[in-house]
Design an enzyme around this catalytic site. Structure first.
Site, PDB file in Angstrom:
ATOM      1  N   GLU A  56     -40.863  23.210 -35.694  1.00  0.00           N
ATOM      2  CA  GLU A  56     -41.959  23.917 -35.042  1.00  0.00           C
ATOM      3  C   GLU A  56     -41.894  25.421 -35.330  1.00  0.00           C
ATOM      4  O   GLU A  56     -42.925  26.064 -35.575  1.00  0.00           O
ATOM      5  CB  GLU A  56     -41.901  23.694 -33.520  1.00  0.00           C
ATOM      6  CG  GLU A  56     -41.930  22.232 -33.108  1.00  0.00           C
ATOM      7  CD  GLU A  56     -40.557  21.628 -32.902  1.00  0.00           C
ATOM      8  OE1 GLU A  56     -40.365  20.913 -31.917  1.00  0.00           O
ATOM      9  OE2 GLU A  56     -39.672  21.890 -33.758  1.00  0.00           O
ATOM     10  N   ALA A 171     -13.995  -8.561 -55.230  1.00  0.00           N
ATOM     11  CA  ALA A 171     -12.814  -8.128 -55.981  1.00  0.00           C
ATOM     12  C   ALA A 171     -12.118  -9.361 -56.534  1.00  0.00           C
ATOM     13  O   ALA A 171     -12.284 -10.465 -56.022  1.00  0.00           O
ATOM     14  CB  ALA A 171     -11.854  -7.340 -55.084  1.00  0.00           C
ATOM     15  N   SER A 177     -11.361  -4.145 -58.364  1.00  0.00           N
ATOM     16  CA  SER A 177     -12.773  -4.174 -58.003  1.00  0.00           C
ATOM     17  C   SER A 177     -13.631  -3.156 -58.748  1.00  0.00           C
ATOM     18  O   SER A 177     -14.849  -3.124 -58.549  1.00  0.00           O
ATOM     19  CB  SER A 177     -12.935  -3.931 -56.489  1.00  0.00           C
ATOM     20  OG  SER A 177     -12.440  -2.651 -56.138  1.00  0.00           O
ATOM     21  N   ARG A 216     -21.054  13.132 -54.439  1.00  0.00           N
ATOM     22  CA  ARG A 216     -21.040  13.739 -55.764  1.00  0.00           C
ATOM     23  C   ARG A 216     -22.436  14.080 -56.283  1.00  0.00           C
ATOM     24  O   ARG A 216     -22.604  14.372 -57.459  1.00  0.00           O
ATOM     25  CB  ARG A 216     -20.309  12.807 -56.746  1.00  0.00           C
ATOM     26  CG  ARG A 216     -18.813  12.709 -56.417  1.00  0.00           C
ATOM     27  CD  ARG A 216     -18.051  11.906 -57.441  1.00  0.00           C
ATOM     28  NE  ARG A 216     -18.273  10.477 -57.306  1.00  0.00           N
ATOM     29  CZ  ARG A 216     -17.613   9.696 -56.458  1.00  0.00           C
ATOM     30  NH1 ARG A 216     -16.728  10.220 -55.620  1.00  0.00           N
ATOM     31  NH2 ARG A 216     -17.844   8.401 -56.410  1.00  0.00           N
TER      32      ARG A 216
END
Length: 381
Positions: A56, A171, A177, A216
């Site tokens: 606002e 995994a 993984s 990142r």
């Protein structure tokens, strides 16, 4: 309450503006505002980072800077959340609106913060300003769902993110993984981190992958000029196995690291080396043999966390689900098969079909080579 087509157009624009703030305003809500006379837009704005202008005030300041003779006198303000009426890092928006002599304020939804809830609207009405509420309320609440969750339930909104093969494996049996999904999907995950106040992982993932869990992306990547905030990195480590040399504790990693462990004498002793390495250690009660995840979320809410993302293995991810703490599940499915000896997505004690957890698909889209599916549990699971 009846709203015109013009009202809908203006509030839709305010919601677009609010979305521009979602990466930078935590712990505050992302709010957008449009100041108009009829179909003529005088100014618009969105909430800036903590300590900066609310939406606002941004709009009112634009009018003042333009130097128009009438200013905001007689104008209508469209705002996605109830204007604040208390003194925080900035002054009350209600006072500024009253002094600017706006004649009408259209509010998408009331603020759940007890310092504001209904009070801001009443202050405006007491000053003779017409106030209407509820326009595109559902969209406004979704935009700030974590903020609402924190003020109504005392915990953040919890998103569990998983990356899996087509046969639901996260995994290999060895724990390997990296990487299941494509670079495009991993970049998309960074956007989820950008809207999260904290990223939670488990000690198993930390020991196996030694991740940094940092954001990142840059301001340019996300289309914002305001500075991004690094999420708090949280490691759930009941026995305090984490090494002081972990990548997550490197001094160049901004955003802070919180290690959640059980409140027991051995952990109190082992915590000293981690604290010296720059970590904060939270000693939490147990729920059975594990950390009380509700207590962890409560502690994060007290720190002002609105949204958290769980990036963890099957055990911790399954624990959040089993304890009824899942608000959203985001799965990235890679077009690969890992086989039945690979690890499953969740460790969940479900033995019969009737005991399944029902989920509703909210969104499906392709991200690079992968498919992203966003789901939410049916209510009261």
């Amino acid at each position: 309450m009846q709203f015109s087509t013009l009202d809908h157009i203006m509030m839709s624009r305010a919601l677009q503006l609010a979305r521009q703030a979602r990466f930078t305003v935590s712990p505050n809500p992302a709010v957008g505002a449009v100041l108009a006379v009829g179909d003529s837009v005088l100014a618009e704005g969105f909430t800036r980072p903590p300590g900066g202008n609310h939406a606002e005030i941004e709009a009112l300041q634009q009018v003042a800077d333009a130097g128009g003779k009438a200013g905001a006198n007689g104008a209508t303000l469209y705002v996605t959340l109830e204007p604040c009426c208390h003194q925080g890092k900035t002054g009350p928006c209600t006072r500024a609106l009253i002094e600017a002599k706006v004649s009408r304020v259209v509010v998408a939804c009331e603020d759940p913060n007890p310092q504001v809830s209904g009070l801001g609207i009443q202050q405006l009405r007491d000053a003779g300003i017409e106030v209407q509420t509820g326009l595109l309320e559902d969209q406004a609440r979704i935009l700030n769902r974590g903020y609402f969750m924190r003020h109504t339930e005392g915990r953040p909104w919890v998103t569990v993110k998983m990356a899996a093969s087509l046969d639901g494996r996260t995994a290999m049996a060895s724990g390997q993984s990296q990487w299941i999904t494509s670079p495009a999907a991993r970049t998309d995950v960074q956007r989820l981190r950008a809207v999260s106040c904290a990223v939670i992982t488990g000690i198993g993932t930390q020991l196996m992958d030694n991740p940094s869990l940092t954001l990142r992306l840059t301001e340019a990547d996300l289309g914002t000029q305001d500075p991004l905030q690094q999420p708090l990195r949280v490691v759930v480590d009941g026995q305090l196995q984490m090494s002081p040399d972990a990548r997550i504790l490197l001094p160049q990693n901004q955003g802070g690291c919180l290690i959640a462990t059980l409140d027991e004498p051995p952990q109190r002793q082992r915590a000293k080396a981690l604290i010296e390495a720059g970590a904060e250690v939270a000693f939490l009660p147990a729920a059975g043999s594990h950390i009380d995840l509700r207590a962890l979320l409560g502690a994060l809410a007290e720190r002002g966390c609105n949204q958290v993302m769980v990036e963890a293995g099957a055990g911790l991810a399954g624990a959040f689900i089993a304890e009824g703490l899942l608000d959203e599940l985001v799965c990235y499915w890679a077009p690969k098969l890992f086989g039945d000896r690979a690890r499953p997505m969740f460790a969940l004690p479900i033995d019969t079909i009737d005991a399944h957890l029902a989920l509703s698909i909210q969104d499906i889209r392709q991200v690079g080579e992968d498919i992203r599916v966003t789901l939410q549990p049916d209510k009261d699971y």
